[in-house]
Write a protein that holds these residues in place. Structure first.
Motif, PDB file in Angstrom:
ATOM      1  N   LEU A  54       0.833  -1.296  -0.139  1.00 41.29           N
ATOM      2  CA  LEU A  54       0.088   0.358  -0.049  1.00 41.29           C
ATOM      3  C   LEU A  54       0.896   0.880  -0.298  1.00 41.29           C
ATOM      4  O   LEU A  54       2.076   1.388   0.153  1.00 41.29           O
ATOM      5  N   LYS A  55       0.486   2.152  -0.376  1.00 39.83           N
ATOM      6  CA  LYS A  55       1.283   3.453  -0.460  1.00 39.83           C
ATOM      7  C   LYS A  55       0.840   4.356   0.288  1.00 39.83           C
ATOM      8  O   LYS A  55      -0.645   4.054   1.202  1.00 39.83           O
ATOM      9  N   GLN A  56       1.169   5.291   0.804  1.00 37.45           N
ATOM     10  CA  GLN A  56       0.985   6.545   2.199  1.00 37.45           C
ATOM     11  C   GLN A  56      -0.520   6.687   1.532  1.00 37.45           C
ATOM     12  O   GLN A  56      -0.294   7.916   0.421  1.00 37.45           O
ATOM     13  N   GLY A  57      -1.119   7.072   2.643  1.00 36.20           N
ATOM     14  CA  GLY A  57      -2.117   7.346   2.816  1.00 36.20           C
ATOM     15  C   GLY A  57      -3.510   6.719   1.774  1.00 36.20           C
ATOM     16  O   GLY A  57      -4.602   7.645   2.039  1.00 36.20           O
ATOM     17  N   GLU A  58      -3.161   5.689   1.627  1.00 36.87           N
ATOM     18  CA  GLU A  58      -4.395   4.209   1.073  1.00 36.87           C
ATOM     19  C   GLU A  58      -5.016   3.907   2.001  1.00 36.87           C
ATOM     20  O   GLU A  58      -4.090   3.808   3.463  1.00 36.87           O
TER      21      GLU A  58
END
Length: 557
Positions: free
Chosen positions: A264-268
């Motif tokens: 997962l990417k930051q903010g997700e």
């Protein structure tokens, strides 16, 4: 009266023809009228093919006599050479406990930091056996057998080859020793460790035409531990990620909750970054099966890996050297050297810092030791089983030669024919790296039987339960008894295999040389030398098949 005694050099050089002008200081010497004649000592020339040639270079030959060596008080040839101002940092030092490979444990000299492979080492003019990487181990030569050491601190690759770019070291051994000699060396460091003991003796018998010399040596140096030195005792103690609540991988074991979400990417939604990750370890006296008995790790949980590290490895060496020589006639002589050396080196570094995420081996939700019922990502230093390596090298060397001289047309010519057989056999035995095949089983499904014994699998009908598999609880801290403890010998036997590497190198050489002078010129003799050499070097080093598979925590070999 003129006394003629052609100088005989034992060094055998590559094929080629060399011409040089040299003063006739060895072919004929004026001696005052006296009773009878005087026999001159035979000499060994380093850095020249023409016997008796007074070769001058920018860096003249440095000669260390036996008297010089005894005054220095060193117990190995390598220590003597390392004391030279031109010597660089050792290629592989005993202080490098993390070093690996077939060269570990040997003593090598590196002149001018050009690489140990670029300093040629000779024994009585003939090469030492080398490893597959080109390293020549000086530890195989017993100090008790040395007469002198000659060092040519100048490049001699034109004469010897590319392995002599930096320098040439020629170790000359004792011959025609008559009598007996014994030596004992005992010492330790000022801290009361690193005990060193060396025992040697030399026996010799000499007759009119020949002699036999035998030298034997036993040497042992104990290891020095990093925890016993101020510059290494603190090691890497301290948090890995200051401010995150995490600490280095320690011997208590711990699991993360929540864990980093690499997909997962930051903010997700659901993203967890390193700063949000939390690690939990069992509190003192807690129940490892109770999730509530786990607390957040702090910097106080940090482990100092140097407590298990050697700062200097231990070494033990046994050497036997025999020289025999005989003069068939006044002009023909036979000489033979036999050397046997056995070297054992011990290394130890801290237990492996195991991280389940690196090997995709979480503690299964079906494990009897899982306090959460979900697959757990964990980390634990395998403190109970430090990583050790025992290296053994056996060397056998045989170097016979026949040499002599003859007169022709009023000139004296020297000749020699020789051979060399050298064999180095290496065995390395490592322990302390975990089998990933075994750890996957030990961290998988397990249960506690009616007899209270932990077994792999889901029930007694599961084949794993009777396969010899031993379940492991990575959350059980070091020193805490309980089911799945890594302190259990049977569990260690299942998880930690022994890795055996083997190596073998052979050097075979046949040589023939002829040298002398053609005419005498105002500046001296016009000398020549012609020779031929056939040399074959072969070697192999085979890492353990399991290590090659990459199915262990160690580096793939």
């Amino acid at each position: 009266m003129n006394v003629r005694n052609p100088a005989v050099r034992f060094g055998l050089l590559p094929a080629g023809i060399a011409l040089a002008l040299a003063p006739a200081f060895a072919s004929a010497q004026e001696a005052p009228e006296a009773k009878g004649t005087t026999d001159l000592d035979r000499i060994s020339v380093t850095g020249s093919r023409i016997r008796g040639a007074a070769v001058e270079t920018q860096q003249p030959i440095v000669t260390l006599s036996r008297e010089n060596l005894e005054k220095q008080g060193y117990t190995s040839v390598a220590d003597v050479l390392q004391n030279l101002t031109s010597a660089g940092s050792p290629a592989i030092s005993r202080s490098e406990s993390l070093a690996s490979g077939e060269n570990v444990g040997g003593y090598y000299v590196d002149i001018r930091n050009l690489g140990a492979q670029r300093t040629l080492v000779l024994m009585n003019g003939k090469r030492l056996g080398a490893t597959t990487a080109g390293y020549q181990d000086l530890s195989q030569i017993p100090m008790a057998a040395i007469e002198r050491i000659e060092i040519l601190k100048d490049g001699a690759s034109a004469i010897y080859g590319s392995d002599a770019i930096a320098a040439v070291v020629n170790v000359i051994t004792r011959k025609r020793f008559d009598g007996a000699e014994a030596s004992v060396y005992v010492g330790q460091y000022g801290k009361g460790d690193g005990d060193t003991e060396t025992y040697s003796f030399t026996l010799g018998s000499m007759g009119e035409r020949g002699g036999v010399t035998l030298s034997a040596e036993y040497s042992k140096q104990d290891p020095v531990w990093a925890k016993d030195r101020w510059f290494s005792r603190d090691g890497n103690a301290g948090p890995n990620y200051p401010g995150s609540g995490a600490s280095p991988i320690n011997q208590k074991g711990g699991f993360c909750d929540p864990c980093v979400t690499p997909n997962l990417k930051q903010g997700e939604p659901g993203y967890v970054g390193p700063s949000d990750q939390r690690w939990y370890t069992l509190r003192d006296g807690g129940n490892p099966a109770n999730r509530a008995d786990y607390r957040l790790e702090t910097s106080a949980d940090a482990v100092n890996a140097n407590e298990q590290m050697m700062v200097q490895t231990g070494i033990e060496r046994k050497s036997l050297y025999v020289n025999g020589n005989y003069d068939f006639t006044d002009a023909i002589s036979f000489n033979a050297d036999v050397l046997y050396n056995e070297r054992n080196t011990t290394q130890q570094i801290a237990g492996y810092p195991y991280q389940s995420a690196s090997f995709d081996t979480p503690l299964s939700a079906d494990s009897a030791f899982n306090p959460t019922g979900e697959d757990l990502t964990f980390r634990r230093r395998l403190w109970e089983v430090p990583r050790t390596t025992e290296s053994q090298v056996k060397t056998l060397r045989f170097a016979p030669s026949i040499s002599g001289f003859f007169d022709f047309a009023g000139k004296t010519f020297d000749w020699d024919v020789g051979a060399l057989w050298n064999r180095n056999e290496t065995t390395k035995r490592g322990h302390g790296d975990m089998s990933l095949i075994a750890s996957e089983q030990a961290l998988g499904a397990s249960f506690i039987g009616a007899d209270g014994v932990a077994r792999c699998g889901t029930s007694m009908s599961d084949p794993l339960a009777t396969s010899g598999c031993r379940p492991w609880n990575p959350l059980l801290p070091f020193g805490v008894a309980g089911a799945g403890s890594l302190a259990d010998q049977a569990t260690q036997d299942f998880l930690f295999p022994y890795f055996t590497d083997t190596g073998l190198t052979k050097t075979t050489s046949f040589t023939a040389n002829l040298s002398g002078s053609i005419v005498t010129l105002p500046a001296g003799d016009l000398g020549f030398a012609v020779g031929v050499e056939h040399r074959k070097e072969e070697g192999r080093f085979s890492p353990d098949a399991f290590a090659q598979s990459g199915q262990s925590t160690g580096l793939g070999a």
